[in-house]
Enzyme design. Structure first.
Site, PDB file in Angstrom:
ATOM      1  CE1 TYR A   1      -3.781  -2.146   0.706  1.00 37.03           C
ATOM      2  CE2 TYR A   1      -3.045  -2.765   2.707  1.00 37.03           C
ATOM      3  CZ  TYR A   1      -3.692  -2.840   1.870  1.00 37.03           C
ATOM      4  OH  TYR A   1      -4.720  -3.885   2.121  1.00 37.03           O
TER       5      TYR A   1
ATOM      6  CG  HIS B   1     -10.923   2.982   3.768  1.00 41.45           C
ATOM      7  ND1 HIS B   1     -11.320   4.399   3.770  1.00 41.45           N
ATOM      8  CD2 HIS B   1     -10.767   2.695   2.629  1.00 41.45           C
ATOM      9  CE1 HIS B   1     -11.212   4.805   2.444  1.00 41.45           C
ATOM     10  NE2 HIS B   1     -10.877   3.613   1.695  1.00 41.45           N
TER      11      HIS B   1
ATOM     12  NE  ARG C   1      -4.484   5.439  -3.707  1.00 43.93           N
ATOM     13  CZ  ARG C   1      -4.893   4.441  -3.425  1.00 43.93           C
ATOM     14  NH1 ARG C   1      -6.385   4.081  -3.221  1.00 43.93           N
ATOM     15  NH2 ARG C   1      -4.240   3.307  -2.790  1.00 43.93           N
TER      16      ARG C   1
ATOM     17  CG  ASN D   1      -6.708   0.409  -4.964  1.00 43.71           C
ATOM     18  OD1 ASN D   1      -5.471  -0.603  -4.892  1.00 43.71           O
ATOM     19  ND2 ASN D   1      -7.852   0.206  -4.029  1.00 43.71           N
TER      20      ASN D   1
ATOM     21  CD  GLU E   1     -10.939   0.116  -7.334  1.00 42.97           C
ATOM     22  OE1 GLU E   1     -11.894  -0.731  -6.884  1.00 42.97           O
ATOM     23  OE2 GLU E   1     -10.508   0.931  -6.427  1.00 42.97           O
TER      24      GLU E   1
ATOM     25  CE  LYS F   1      -4.509  -4.990  -3.706  1.00 43.96           C
ATOM     26  NZ  LYS F   1      -5.380  -4.010  -4.103  1.00 43.96           N
TER      27      LYS F   1
END
Lengths: 347, 314, 197
Positions: free
Chosen positions: A37, A193, A223, A225, A265, A317
């Site tokens: 991350y 989250h 960003r 993802n 994403e 994931k």
């Protein structure tokens, strides 16, 4: 219209495909051979010509079919679109942002004429022409957020700022990586989250929230993802997990290249003017391993990233059960050569 | 994002307060904003650029102009004096895009707005937004005298707008204002520290949740004695003039510091102190009492220093 | 019997810190039979807490409060019957009104969702868990709510899917999330266990 739109499906027979143009402009998310991350934020828009980073809201060959898929999902489950009462103003802000940006960035596809609050919107790819009064909800067939996000690729969350936190008080979510808007709407940044492993301990969310709160009007950021999805399915919602879950177990060494997709994403952040809310569009790009491997750098790198990833993340994931097959398949594209920095392929 | 605008109107609202109107020189549309937002105005004088933040008082959904109202502070470090004496209609002026640290909570069942003196400014845009969003509210505006109550000219005459002039014996009764408001009411205060504290205390006595009580107290940075700071990463020494804020001095020396309100309220310029031999003169509303005493943090937009050496983690 | 201590979990899982008297301020109190004990304990610690209190009891009689007489008591057979009454009390309430909830997670989740919708910040709502640790679960697939869930996995009382019990909690809905446990491998269901605190 200069752009060609694919006729394709994201469910059932899964006829989704990426043209050579789409492969070349795919937002590959890894800028190095390992993954953990990070907040990895850049200014938006801005990027090489033709990439999905160039425009405020990227429109590509999947546009029309993605909007059809959203329509199907919403017809089955209207709760995928939610707006708490105080968020209508943010919905208008979002509608304005998208209409103004698209009309400017894609003049051959979209047109917006404004005379005060009398607006005239033309969306050629979807065959929509609408005259309405800005800020007057009765002049649209549905709420402003729903209206514009039925015409814009990607999921959308609208975040209300209060008490030093951000609250997900509205959204349009039909192509999510396994989270439920209906369940999460109204939650603050830390609550929604909460199910993400490890990140809290790493302080990722504290930093990310601090950053988001400081996003000002006129500054936009993005960003990347990612996750992994079997079949080119946009609606990998928890709501329909019992429907798409079994597909996850249909991967074989023979079909993994075609059926296993990297799901990227492109997340962007915009401060909205009248509501002071934050818009958080989450645009999804899908590409199967076979197409990824046509770029030698991407094939090598994806092999290394997925081989060495933290097992908790592989699990979160959702590809742990297929990890071995994926890594075995990708190993044929990894000759051990070094990879260049950055996400773009070596052309 | 910076906007180069033109001063199109200046109006004397009261002996000490002027209203300024800024428009795009080419007649373009400015970014609209939310009630309670402010802009930062650049005031170049000689080598230094002062930047003060002022609440927008114009219609937030109207992009034709921005308006602000500035009270002349004769004891200040020069920002308001510059605006009052050096700026004329037709001049060019550089401002930031709007930013909001004092937004309305549009979930509220009712909004109670309490202003003291020049603290009326953020409410002028908020009440336009409340009217447009059809939200119930009441506004209470307290001033010493009618002459000082510059905002009266800009307020609508309405049953829910109350002006309290203490010289006329109409003092504001906070207990009466706050008692018995319906569940879901939010109160917002802008004005002198004393008023903000009084509203917070009264609300607490009545059992109001803290998150329903909002205030904005940011003011322009005060002048003071000149001082120096050292930048830890480079060893560079930066001199701060008497009429300059530490933030302005850092900007002039090209040391990058993030900022928003420039009035000690938003926390954006929060900077760590790596060495302190002396006393930090904290003038912000951001750091806690404990943080102030520890002298390990400073808000460069407002605070100053007296002593031998102050080293900043920049 | 004190406030139940739950094991540490994710940020969305509610925690209940126990009731503390705010004196004679106007108050709304909602409790089930187990929770009524917490109200009695509260009143024993400070009798004035009942001076301006409207107590709504769910599934029990006013006698459970013993000698602690509030300003008004309302007895209701179940949460559905209590809901309009609590909503009306919240609607008529003024700023400064205190809300005390005690009993099951289902009751506290449901009433705190009503209260936050009425404008009361969550942090201001006092809650004390007493009695069963059964959960109010929402099936993420059919959205049906199953009350009193004590095992993991459990069967959705609406669509019949076998669901595993998550700690992810929606304060807006006042429910925990249940997700199909055998979605990827239909019929392969882990052994059923009792939910732990």
């Amino acid at each position: 219209m200069t752009m060609q739109f694919n006729d394709e499906t994201f469910r059932g027979d899964y006829t989704y495909f990426n043209s050579e143009t789409a492969i070349n402009r795919f937002p590959f998310p890894f800028d190095q051979d390992t993954y953990m991350y990070s907040v990895n934020i850049e200014q938006h828009p801005g990027g090489p010509k033709g990439t999905p980073f160039e425009k405020m809201f990227d429109v590509d060959e999947h546009y029309v079919s993605e909007m059809k898929d959203r329509e199907i999902t919403l017809a089955e489950d209207p709760l995928r679109c939610q707006s708490l009462p105080h968020m209508e103003l943010a919905g208008w802000d979002l509608l304005e942002l998208i209409m103004v940006s698209k009309a400017k960035d894609y003049p051959d596809l979209f047109k917006l004429t404004r005379d005060g609050n009398d607006w005239h919107w033309v969306n050629k790819p979807l065959g929509i022409e609408k005259k309405f009064t800005f800020l007057a909800p009765t002049t649209l067939p549905c709420g402003p957020m729903e209206y514009i996000t039925r015409q814009t690729q990607g999921d959308f969350a609208l975040l209300h700022e209060r008490d030093g936190n951000l609250w997900m008080d509205a959204g349009m979510v039909t192509s999510q990586a396994d989270w439920s808007l209906d369940f999460d709407v109204g939650m603050n940044f830390f609550e929604w989250h909460a199910p993400v492993p490890k990140a809290k301990k790493m302080g990722v969310f504290d930093k990310a929230l601090k950053f988001l709160l400081s996003v000002n009007q006129g500054q936009h950021y993005r960003r990347l993802n990612w996750t992994m999805t079997v079949n080119p399915r946009l609606d990998t919602s928890p709501e329909n997990y019992h429907k798409w879950g079994p597909e996850k177990r249909t991967i074989t060494p023979e079909n993994v290249g075609q059926k296993q997709f990297l799901r990227v994403e492109l997340q962007t952040f915009f401060r909205l003017p009248r509501s002071n809310a934050l818009a958080f569009p989450i645009r999804c790009y899908l590409m199967n391993l076979e197409d990824i491997a046509t770029k030698p750098k991407w094939g090598r790198r994806l092999h290394r990233v997925l081989r060495d990833i933290d097992p908790d993340l592989a699990d979160y994931k959702g590809f742990a059960v297929n990890q071995e097959m994926i890594v075995n398949y990708l190993s044929q594209f990894d000759d051990g050569a070094p990879t260049s920095p950055g996400i773009f392929p070596e052309s | 994002m910076k906007l180069a605008l033109k001063v199109t109107e200046i109006e004397q609202l009261s002996p000490l307060v002027k209203r300024f109107r800024f428009e795009d020189p080419k007649g373009g549309s400015l970014p609209v904003f939310s009630g309670g937002a402010h802009i930062t105005v650049e005031m170049p004088e000689g080598e230094i650029i002062r930047r003060n933040s002022y609440s927008l008082i114009s219609d937030p959904y109207d992009g034709t102009a921005y308006e602000i109202a500035i009270r002349r502070e004769d004891q200040g470090r020069g920002g308001s004096l510059y605006m009052h004496t050096k700026v004329s209609e037709g001049d060019e002026i550089t401002v930031s895009a709007p930013s909001n640290l004092f937004q309305l909570d549009l979930r509220a069942r009712k909004h109670v707005l309490i202003a003291g003196g020049i603290g009326i400014t953020p409410f002028l845009s908020q009440l336009k937004q409340l009217d447009m969003e059809l939200k119930p509210y009441e506004l209470h505006y307290a001033a010493r005298s009618r002459a000082e109550a510059a905002g009266i000219k800009l307020l609508p005459e309405a049953a829910h707008v109350h002006v309290h002039i203490s010289e006329e014996g109409a003092r504001m009764d906070l207990g009466a204002i706050l008692d018995g408001q319906p569940l879901g009411t939010h109160v917002y205060t802008c004005g002198p520290d004393g008023l903000i504290t009084a509203v917070a205390d009264q609300a607490a006595r009545l059992g109001w949740p803290k998150t329903s009580v909002h205030s904005e107290a940011f003011t322009a940075p005060p002048p003071g004695e000149p001082f120096e700071v050292v930048i830890a990463s480079t060893g560079q020494t930066v001199s701060v003039k008497a009429d300059q804020s530490l933030l302005e001095a850092l900007e002039a020396a090209k040391v990058e510091v993030d900022y928003s309100c420039r009035g000690g309220a938003c926390g954006r310029c929060h900077t760590k102190v790596t060495a302190c031999d002396g006393r930090i003169l904290h003038n912000d509303h951001w750091l806690s009492e404990g943080e102030r005493a520890a002298q390990k943090d400073i808000m460069p937009c407002m605070s100053r220093f007296k002593g031998a050496r102050l080293e900043l983690d920049l | 019997m004190p406030n139940t201590e739950f094991s540490p979990s994710i940020d969305s899982r509610p925690t209940y810190t126990g009731l503390v008297s705010q004196g004679s301020a106007p108050a709304i109190m909602v409790a089930d039979e187990a929770g009524a004990g917490a109200l009695s304990d509260l009143a024993t610690a400070d009798a004035s807490v009942m001076d301006n209190a409207h107590v709504v009891l769910v599934g029990c009689a006013a006698s459970v409060l013993g000698d602690n007489a509030p300003r008004a008591v309302h007895e209701t057979p179940d949460l559905d019957a209590a809901t309009p009454l609590v909503s009306q009390l919240l609607n008529e309430a003024r700023m400064g009104t205190q809300l005390y909830l005690a009993g099951s997670e289902g009751l506290m989740g449901h009433v705190s969702a009503l209260a936050t919708a009425a404008g009361m910040p969550l942090g201001e709502i006092q809650m004390e868990h007493r009695g069963s640790i059964a959960r109010r679960m929402q099936c993420v697939h059919c959205k049906g709510i199953t009350e009193g869930v004590t095992t993991d996995p459990f069967t959705c009382s609406h669509c019949g899917l076998t669901l595993f019990v998550r700690d992810h909690f929606s304060r807006r809905l006042g429910v925990f999330q249940g997700v199909c446990v055998d979605a990827e491998t239909p019929g392969v269901v882990p052994e059923t266990v009792e939910i732990q605190a």
